[in-house]
Motif scaffolding. Structure first.
Motif, PDB file in Angstrom:
ATOM      1  N   LEU A  97       4.557  -6.236 -13.466  1.00  0.00           N
ATOM      2  CA  LEU A  97       3.639  -7.199 -12.854  1.00  0.00           C
ATOM      3  C   LEU A  97       4.240  -7.869 -11.627  1.00  0.00           C
ATOM      4  O   LEU A  97       3.503  -8.358 -10.768  1.00  0.00           O
ATOM      5  CB  LEU A  97       3.217  -8.249 -13.881  1.00  0.00           C
ATOM      6  N   ARG A  98       5.570  -7.900 -11.518  1.00  0.00           N
ATOM      7  CA  ARG A  98       6.192  -8.415 -10.293  1.00  0.00           C
ATOM      8  C   ARG A  98       5.903  -7.498  -9.110  1.00  0.00           C
ATOM      9  O   ARG A  98       5.887  -7.939  -7.967  1.00  0.00           O
ATOM     10  CB  ARG A  98       7.695  -8.578 -10.480  1.00  0.00           C
ATOM     11  N   ALA A  99       5.698  -6.222  -9.416  1.00  0.00           N
ATOM     12  CA  ALA A  99       5.406  -5.255  -8.352  1.00  0.00           C
ATOM     13  C   ALA A  99       3.918  -5.002  -8.203  1.00  0.00           C
ATOM     14  O   ALA A  99       3.401  -4.853  -7.090  1.00  0.00           O
ATOM     15  CB  ALA A  99       6.138  -3.940  -8.648  1.00  0.00           C
ATOM     16  N   ALA A 103      -1.391  -7.276  -3.988  1.00  0.00           N
ATOM     17  CA  ALA A 103      -1.276  -5.874  -3.579  1.00  0.00           C
ATOM     18  C   ALA A 103      -2.561  -5.115  -3.885  1.00  0.00           C
ATOM     19  O   ALA A 103      -2.991  -4.254  -3.105  1.00  0.00           O
ATOM     20  CB  ALA A 103      -0.089  -5.219  -4.290  1.00  0.00           C
ATOM     21  N   ILE A 104      -3.182  -5.423  -5.020  1.00  0.00           N
ATOM     22  CA  ILE A 104      -4.430  -4.754  -5.392  1.00  0.00           C
ATOM     23  C   ILE A 104      -5.562  -5.151  -4.452  1.00  0.00           C
ATOM     24  O   ILE A 104      -6.295  -4.306  -3.935  1.00  0.00           O
ATOM     25  CB  ILE A 104      -4.783  -5.086  -6.855  1.00  0.00           C
ATOM     26  N   SER A 105      -5.703  -6.450  -4.189  1.00  0.00           N
ATOM     27  CA  SER A 105      -6.778  -6.927  -3.313  1.00  0.00           C
ATOM     28  C   SER A 105      -6.656  -6.354  -1.906  1.00  0.00           C
ATOM     29  O   SER A 105      -7.663  -6.090  -1.243  1.00  0.00           O
ATOM     30  CB  SER A 105      -6.757  -8.455  -3.251  1.00  0.00           C
ATOM     31  N   ALA A 106      -5.420  -6.148  -1.472  1.00  0.00           N
ATOM     32  CA  ALA A 106      -5.203  -5.629  -0.121  1.00  0.00           C
ATOM     33  C   ALA A 106      -5.705  -4.198   0.046  1.00  0.00           C
ATOM     34  O   ALA A 106      -5.868  -3.714   1.177  1.00  0.00           O
ATOM     35  CB  ALA A 106      -3.713  -5.704   0.232  1.00  0.00           C
ATOM     36  N   VAL A 113      -7.785   8.590  -7.646  1.00  0.00           N
ATOM     37  CA  VAL A 113      -6.505   9.288  -7.528  1.00  0.00           C
ATOM     38  C   VAL A 113      -5.894   9.090  -6.146  1.00  0.00           C
ATOM     39  O   VAL A 113      -4.675   8.896  -6.007  1.00  0.00           O
ATOM     40  CB  VAL A 113      -6.639  10.785  -7.875  1.00  0.00           C
ATOM     41  N   ILE A 114      -6.704   9.104  -5.098  1.00  0.00           N
ATOM     42  CA  ILE A 114      -6.159   8.858  -3.764  1.00  0.00           C
ATOM     43  C   ILE A 114      -5.723   7.406  -3.626  1.00  0.00           C
ATOM     44  O   ILE A 114      -4.686   7.104  -3.018  1.00  0.00           O
ATOM     45  CB  ILE A 114      -7.196   9.236  -2.684  1.00  0.00           C
ATOM     46  N   THR A 115      -6.463   6.488  -4.229  1.00  0.00           N
ATOM     47  CA  THR A 115      -6.093   5.068  -4.169  1.00  0.00           C
ATOM     48  C   THR A 115      -4.761   4.824  -4.848  1.00  0.00           C
ATOM     49  O   THR A 115      -3.904   4.097  -4.310  1.00  0.00           O
ATOM     50  CB  THR A 115      -7.186   4.205  -4.826  1.00  0.00           C
ATOM     51  N   ILE A 116      -4.540   5.396  -6.032  1.00  0.00           N
ATOM     52  CA  ILE A 116      -3.277   5.156  -6.728  1.00  0.00           C
ATOM     53  C   ILE A 116      -2.127   5.840  -6.001  1.00  0.00           C
ATOM     54  O   ILE A 116      -1.005   5.332  -5.984  1.00  0.00           O
ATOM     55  CB  ILE A 116      -3.361   5.587  -8.213  1.00  0.00           C
ATOM     56  N   CYS A 117      -2.381   6.978  -5.370  1.00  0.00           N
ATOM     57  CA  CYS A 117      -1.344   7.608  -4.535  1.00  0.00           C
ATOM     58  C   CYS A 117      -0.934   6.677  -3.406  1.00  0.00           C
ATOM     59  O   CYS A 117       0.271   6.477  -3.137  1.00  0.00           O
ATOM     60  CB  CYS A 117      -1.852   8.927  -3.959  1.00  0.00           C
ATOM     61  N   PHE A 176      -3.267  -5.303 -23.131  1.00  0.00           N
ATOM     62  CA  PHE A 176      -4.398  -5.291 -22.210  1.00  0.00           C
ATOM     63  C   PHE A 176      -3.975  -4.551 -20.944  1.00  0.00           C
ATOM     64  O   PHE A 176      -2.881  -4.773 -20.401  1.00  0.00           O
ATOM     65  CB  PHE A 176      -4.838  -6.715 -21.858  1.00  0.00           C
ATOM     66  N   CYS A 177      -4.818  -3.665 -20.467  1.00  0.00           N
ATOM     67  CA  CYS A 177      -4.463  -2.745 -19.388  1.00  0.00           C
ATOM     68  C   CYS A 177      -4.059  -3.477 -18.103  1.00  0.00           C
ATOM     69  O   CYS A 177      -4.843  -4.261 -17.561  1.00  0.00           O
ATOM     70  CB  CYS A 177      -5.650  -1.822 -19.105  1.00  0.00           C
ATOM     71  N   VAL A 178      -2.848  -3.191 -17.608  1.00  0.00           N
ATOM     72  CA  VAL A 178      -2.388  -3.831 -16.375  1.00  0.00           C
ATOM     73  C   VAL A 178      -3.198  -3.358 -15.174  1.00  0.00           C
ATOM     74  O   VAL A 178      -3.254  -4.030 -14.145  1.00  0.00           O
ATOM     75  CB  VAL A 178      -0.888  -3.572 -16.114  1.00  0.00           C
ATOM     76  N   GLY A 179      -3.844  -2.186 -15.304  1.00  0.00           N
ATOM     77  CA  GLY A 179      -4.620  -1.646 -14.195  1.00  0.00           C
ATOM     78  C   GLY A 179      -6.076  -2.050 -14.189  1.00  0.00           C
ATOM     79  O   GLY A 179      -6.833  -1.606 -13.310  1.00  0.00           O
ATOM     80  N   ALA A 180      -6.493  -2.916 -15.133  1.00  0.00           N
ATOM     81  CA  ALA A 180      -7.903  -3.306 -15.206  1.00  0.00           C
ATOM     82  C   ALA A 180      -8.420  -3.922 -13.906  1.00  0.00           C
ATOM     83  O   ALA A 180      -9.531  -3.589 -13.467  1.00  0.00           O
ATOM     84  CB  ALA A 180      -8.129  -4.262 -16.379  1.00  0.00           C
ATOM     85  N   PRO A 181      -7.672  -4.819 -13.251  1.00  0.00           N
ATOM     86  CA  PRO A 181      -8.182  -5.376 -11.983  1.00  0.00           C
ATOM     87  C   PRO A 181      -8.411  -4.309 -10.914  1.00  0.00           C
ATOM     88  O   PRO A 181      -9.386  -4.383 -10.160  1.00  0.00           O
ATOM     89  CB  PRO A 181      -7.083  -6.363 -11.563  1.00  0.00           C
ATOM     90  N   LEU A 182      -7.530  -3.305 -10.854  1.00  0.00           N
ATOM     91  CA  LEU A 182      -7.711  -2.230  -9.878  1.00  0.00           C
ATOM     92  C   LEU A 182      -8.935  -1.394 -10.222  1.00  0.00           C
ATOM     93  O   LEU A 182      -9.728  -1.049  -9.338  1.00  0.00           O
ATOM     94  CB  LEU A 182      -6.466  -1.346  -9.828  1.00  0.00           C
TER      95      LEU A 182
END
Length: 393
Positions: A99-101, A106-109, A142-146, A344-350
């Protein structure tokens, strides 16, 4: 507690598991699922409570762990260092470092890039029938997570192949061939990331891999194996759930004839939560009992497994009126689609950000979008996603 019989690979169940869930909930908050050989929580209250019950967890009790077969060694190595399979105190340390990374900033950007990506993908839609699941619902996440991790986008096809092979290990239809593919994918994925992480150590960038390398919590950093496993988890989980959330969501919106208004800015959040509730991408999450105890009238011994049926909990009539009806105007109630408690999924906001952007753009750009074949679900329980989504735009 009632014992129920239902093969998770039965074609009728694969296409519509909700009939079984209804009959299970009629028996109370928990049933014994004979085909899995374990109790299954099926009510919303039971699933939410058991997500938060620290007497259960993901890690098998150490004294009950068995030696994995040699042919699975590469996959086991990744799993052993994964945040998903950890419990405190290891889970606390790993999650804090991630979560520090993996920050909300970073997600909102990513939003402007996701918008541009959606438009570029739609620009390439053909003037003939095509598979929207492959051309859009898969490509966006997949392109977004890359991009977020800093992995070259031209590696996306490899990442998809590796990811599909690895997560197939959780499917009810798993075979020895599944295991061999998972082991090979784990080995290839790990080798790629080892080289890429080493490159990032000598040439840091503003990406998630660099931030994971430098993340520190109370003087501790991720070990090399933890870093590789975390990158794999984020790449796999960072797109798998979103692919099927988008695919299931588009299918539902088209089949139910939802109006364009449900995707407007003042309605989109309710619509997304209703999509996630109505037809979630993950239907089952298992845990181990860490002590002898009784829950909902069932006695558990240390090491017993328990299934949490997320798809059943999300259609609980005690929480949602007419739960089998898709209603984007529903007031938002917490659903279980991204898990709960410590896991709870750390990727839920993304995932929610991608849905919030990708769905309105798709239906605004393609107002005549229509299904040309009845979508079919893949035989991949405990996941729940489509084989394809054939449309005309």
């Amino acid at each position: 507690m009632m014992t129920l019989y239902q093969s998770p690979t039965d074609p009728a169940f694969v296409q519509d598991p909700y009939a079984f869930y209804r009959s299970a909930r009629d028996q109370g908050g928990m049933v014994f699922w004979h085909d899995y050989g374990m109790p299954a929580a099926v009510s919303h209250a039971a699933v939410q409570a058991l997500f938060r019950d620290r007497r259960f967890g993901r890690e098998v009790p150490p004294e009950m762990a068995t030696q994995a077969p040699d042919h699975l060694a590469p996959w086991i190595t990744v799993e052993a260092n994964s945040l998903l399979e950890a419990e405190p105190p290891r889970h606390t340390r790993l999650r804090a470092l991630v979560l520090r990374a993996f920050t909300s900033r970073a997600i909102s950007a990513l939003a402007p890039d996701i918008q541009e990506l959606c438009h570029n993908l739609i620009d390439r839609f053909p003037d003939e029938p095509f598979d929207l699941l492959d051309s859009y619902c898969t490509q966006v996440p997949v392109i977004t997570i890359c991009r977020l991790l800093g992995v070259p986008e031209n590696m996306a096809p490899n990442l998809l192949d590796w990811s599909h092979s690895m997560v197939a290990m959780y499917q009810a239809s798993r075979t020895r061939e599944t295991e061999d593919r998972a082991a090979q994918a784990s080995s290839e994925f790990s080798e790629f990331l080892k080289d890429y992480v080493q490159h990032r150590r000598s040439d840091p960038k503003d990406d998630l891999i660099t931030r994971l390398i430098t993340a520190e919590e109370d003087g501790e950093k991720l070990s090399h194996d933890e870093l590789i496993a975390t990158c794999i988890l984020l790449l796999n989980a960072g797109h798998e759930a979103t692919v099927h959330s988008l695919g299931n969501g588009v299918k539902t919106l088209l089949e139910k004839g939802a109006s364009a208004d449900v995707l407007k800015s003042d309605n989109i959040d309710r619509t997304i939560e209703e999509i996630l509730r109505f037809d979630p991408p993950l239907h089952m999450f298992t845990r181990y009992a860490y002590e002898d105890l009784e829950v909902l009238g069932h006695r558990f011994s240390r090491g017993d497994q328990l299934a949490l049926l997320l798809g059943a909990a999300n259609r609980d009539p005690d929480v949602w009126s007419e739960p089998d009806r898709f209603d984007p105007a529903r007031p938002i109630q917490p659903n279980t689609s991204f898990g709960g408690g410590l896991h709870f999924c750390v990727g839920a906001p993304l995932a929610r950000l991608e849905m919030r952007i990708a769905l309105p753009i798709l239906f605004e750009r393609c107002p005549g979008l229509r299904l040309i074949a009845t979508p079919q679900y893949a035989n991949s329980f405990h996941f729940h996603g489509l084989t394809d989504l054939m449309v005309m735009a």
